[in-house]
Design a protein around this motif. Structure first.
Motif, short mmCIF file in Angstrom:
data_model
loop_
_atom_site.label_atom_id
_atom_site.label_comp_id
_atom_site.label_asym_id
_atom_site.label_seq_id
_atom_site.Cartn_x
_atom_site.Cartn_y
_atom_site.Cartn_z
N ASN A 8 89.37 31.58 63.13
CA ASN A 8 88.13 32.30 63.38
C ASN A 8 86.99 31.69 62.56
O ASN A 8 86.55 32.24 61.55
CB ASN A 8 88.31 33.79 63.06
CG ASN A 8 87.15 34.62 63.56
OD1 ASN A 8 86.10 34.10 63.94
ND2 ASN A 8 87.34 35.93 63.55
N VAL A 9 86.51 30.57 63.02
CA VAL A 9 85.48 29.82 62.30
C VAL A 9 84.17 30.61 62.20
O VAL A 9 83.49 30.57 61.16
CB VAL A 9 85.25 28.45 62.97
CG1 VAL A 9 84.12 27.68 62.32
CG2 VAL A 9 86.54 27.64 62.93
N ALA A 10 83.82 31.36 63.23
CA ALA A 10 82.58 32.14 63.20
C ALA A 10 82.61 33.18 62.07
O ALA A 10 81.62 33.34 61.34
CB ALA A 10 82.34 32.82 64.55
N GLU A 11 83.72 33.87 61.91
CA GLU A 11 83.82 34.87 60.83
C GLU A 11 83.87 34.20 59.47
O GLU A 11 83.31 34.71 58.50
CB GLU A 11 85.03 35.78 61.05
CG GLU A 11 85.27 36.79 59.94
CD GLU A 11 84.14 37.80 59.72
OE1 GLU A 11 84.29 38.66 58.82
OE2 GLU A 11 83.10 37.75 60.40
N GLN A 12 84.52 33.07 59.36
CA GLN A 12 84.53 32.33 58.09
C GLN A 12 83.09 31.98 57.69
O GLN A 12 82.70 32.15 56.54
CB GLN A 12 85.38 31.06 58.22
CG GLN A 12 86.85 31.35 58.41
CD GLN A 12 87.62 30.13 58.86
OE1 GLN A 12 87.32 29.02 58.47
NE2 GLN A 12 88.62 30.34 59.72
N ARG A 13 82.32 31.51 58.65
CA ARG A 13 80.92 31.16 58.39
C ARG A 13 80.12 32.41 58.00
O ARG A 13 79.31 32.39 57.06
CB ARG A 13 80.34 30.49 59.63
CG ARG A 13 79.03 29.82 59.43
CD ARG A 13 78.56 28.95 60.60
NE ARG A 13 79.04 29.31 61.92
CZ ARG A 13 79.94 28.62 62.62
NH1 ARG A 13 80.46 27.52 62.12
NH2 ARG A 13 80.30 29.02 63.82
N ALA A 14 80.35 33.53 58.70
CA ALA A 14 79.62 34.78 58.40
C ALA A 14 79.94 35.27 56.99
O ALA A 14 79.03 35.67 56.24
CB ALA A 14 79.97 35.86 59.43
N LEU A 15 81.21 35.24 56.61
CA LEU A 15 81.57 35.69 55.26
C LEU A 15 80.97 34.80 54.19
O LEU A 15 80.47 35.29 53.16
CB LEU A 15 83.10 35.76 55.12
CG LEU A 15 83.77 36.91 55.87
CD1 LEU A 15 85.27 36.71 55.92
CD2 LEU A 15 83.41 38.25 55.24
N THR A 16 80.99 33.51 54.41
CA THR A 16 80.40 32.58 53.44
C THR A 16 78.90 32.83 53.32
O THR A 16 78.37 32.91 52.20
CB THR A 16 80.68 31.13 53.85
OG1 THR A 16 82.11 30.93 53.88
CG2 THR A 16 80.07 30.15 52.87
N LYS A 17 78.21 32.99 54.44
CA LYS A 17 76.77 33.27 54.41
C LYS A 17 76.48 34.62 53.75
O LYS A 17 75.41 34.81 53.16
CB LYS A 17 76.19 33.26 55.82
CG LYS A 17 76.05 31.88 56.40
CD LYS A 17 75.45 31.97 57.79
CE LYS A 17 75.31 30.62 58.44
NZ LYS A 17 74.76 30.71 59.80
N ALA A 18 77.42 35.56 53.84
CA ALA A 18 77.25 36.88 53.22
C ALA A 18 77.52 36.85 51.72
O ALA A 18 77.37 37.85 51.04
CB ALA A 18 78.15 37.91 53.90
N GLY A 19 77.94 35.69 51.20
CA GLY A 19 78.15 35.55 49.75
C GLY A 19 79.59 35.59 49.31
O GLY A 19 79.87 35.51 48.12
N PHE A 20 80.53 35.70 50.24
CA PHE A 20 81.94 35.76 49.89
C PHE A 20 82.47 34.36 49.59
O PHE A 20 82.00 33.37 50.15
CB PHE A 20 82.75 36.37 51.04
CG PHE A 20 82.59 37.86 51.18
CD1 PHE A 20 83.62 38.71 50.82
CD2 PHE A 20 81.41 38.40 51.69
CE1 PHE A 20 83.48 40.08 50.95
CE2 PHE A 20 81.27 39.77 51.82
CZ PHE A 20 82.31 40.61 51.45
N THR A 21 83.47 34.30 48.72
CA THR A 21 84.13 33.05 48.34
C THR A 21 85.52 33.02 48.94
O THR A 21 86.27 33.99 48.79
CB THR A 21 84.24 32.95 46.80
OG1 THR A 21 82.92 32.98 46.25
CG2 THR A 21 84.96 31.68 46.38
N ARG A 22 85.86 31.92 49.59
CA ARG A 22 87.22 31.78 50.13
C ARG A 22 88.17 31.50 48.98
O ARG A 22 87.96 30.58 48.20
CB ARG A 22 87.30 30.66 51.17
CG ARG A 22 88.66 30.66 51.85
CD ARG A 22 88.65 29.89 53.13
NE ARG A 22 89.10 28.53 52.88
CZ ARG A 22 89.08 27.56 53.80
NH1 ARG A 22 88.59 27.81 54.99
NH2 ARG A 22 89.50 26.38 53.51
N GLU A 23 89.22 32.33 48.87
CA GLU A 23 90.17 32.23 47.77
C GLU A 23 91.45 31.51 48.15
O GLU A 23 92.11 30.96 47.30
CB GLU A 23 90.51 33.62 47.24
CG GLU A 23 89.33 34.29 46.58
CD GLU A 23 89.71 35.61 45.94
OE1 GLU A 23 90.70 36.24 46.36
OE2 GLU A 23 88.99 36.01 45.02
N GLY A 24 91.86 31.59 49.39
CA GLY A 24 93.09 30.93 49.77
C GLY A 24 93.61 31.41 51.10
O GLY A 24 92.95 32.16 51.82
#
Length: 178
Positions: free
Chosen positions: A131-147
């Motif tokens: 789900n690349v669109a949601e990954q992009r949305a979370l990153t833009k919202a300030g979230f950090t991918r942890e794993g």
């Protein structure tokens, strides 16, 4: 790109059509949220009991430019004892409202709301690795991918892996929610 006018608000009886559509229509929930038909009677019962907002989670309507576009949810997730808890959030937008930036804004607003109204230090979200669109949305919202959480979600006849994202209340490396 212009920032969409997004409003989060409590669910009303007039919004139950949205939850029914998400429960009955795989396209309404989206490919990454659909895990089978859901019991709308139980949802209506929870709505009558607490308007879908309680101490361990809830749901709010996402309005985009005045129209009901979907909903956001949050639930308590404990790491060990109940006092070691954080919020796990999710979003579901109707197909006609996807791809317009509302998901980013709504998730940022939900995180800000949870930090303003609860003592939890952490808000987390997860999404399918595809789900690349949601990954992009979370990153833009300030979230950090942890794993990656391997084989954590059963959907469409097989186990799927997820990416875990987090936002900490006072993390200087994250974009603070506004």
């Amino acid at each position: 790109m212009e920032t969409p006018e997004v409003v989060l608000r409590p669910v009303t009886a007039a919004d139950l059509w949205l939850l029914e559509r998400q429960a009955d229509d795989p396209e309404a929930g989206g490919a990454f949220n659909w895990s089978g038909y859901r019991d709308i009677v139980a949802t209506r019962r929870r709505f009558e009991e607490n308007r879908l907002i309680g101490p361990d989670g809830g749901s709010l309507i996402v309005q985009l430019d005045g129209s009901v576009a979907g909903n956001v949810v949050w639930m308590r997730h404990a790491y060990g004892t109940p006092i070691w808890s954080c919020w796990t959030i999710g979003i579901s937008l109707l197909p006609e409202f996807r791809g317009r930036g509302a998901g980013t804004v709504a998730q940022r607003m939900l995180a800000a709301y949870l930090f303003a109204t609860t003592p939890q230090e952490r808000v987390e979200a997860y999404t399918d690795v595809e789900n690349v669109a949601e990954q992009r949305a979370l990153t833009k919202a300030g979230f950090t991918r942890e794993g990656e959480i391997r084989s954590a979600q059963f959907r469409e006849g097989r186990w799927r892996s997820l990416y875990l994202y987090s936002l900490l209340r006072d993390d200087p490396t994250s974009t603070p929610p506004t």
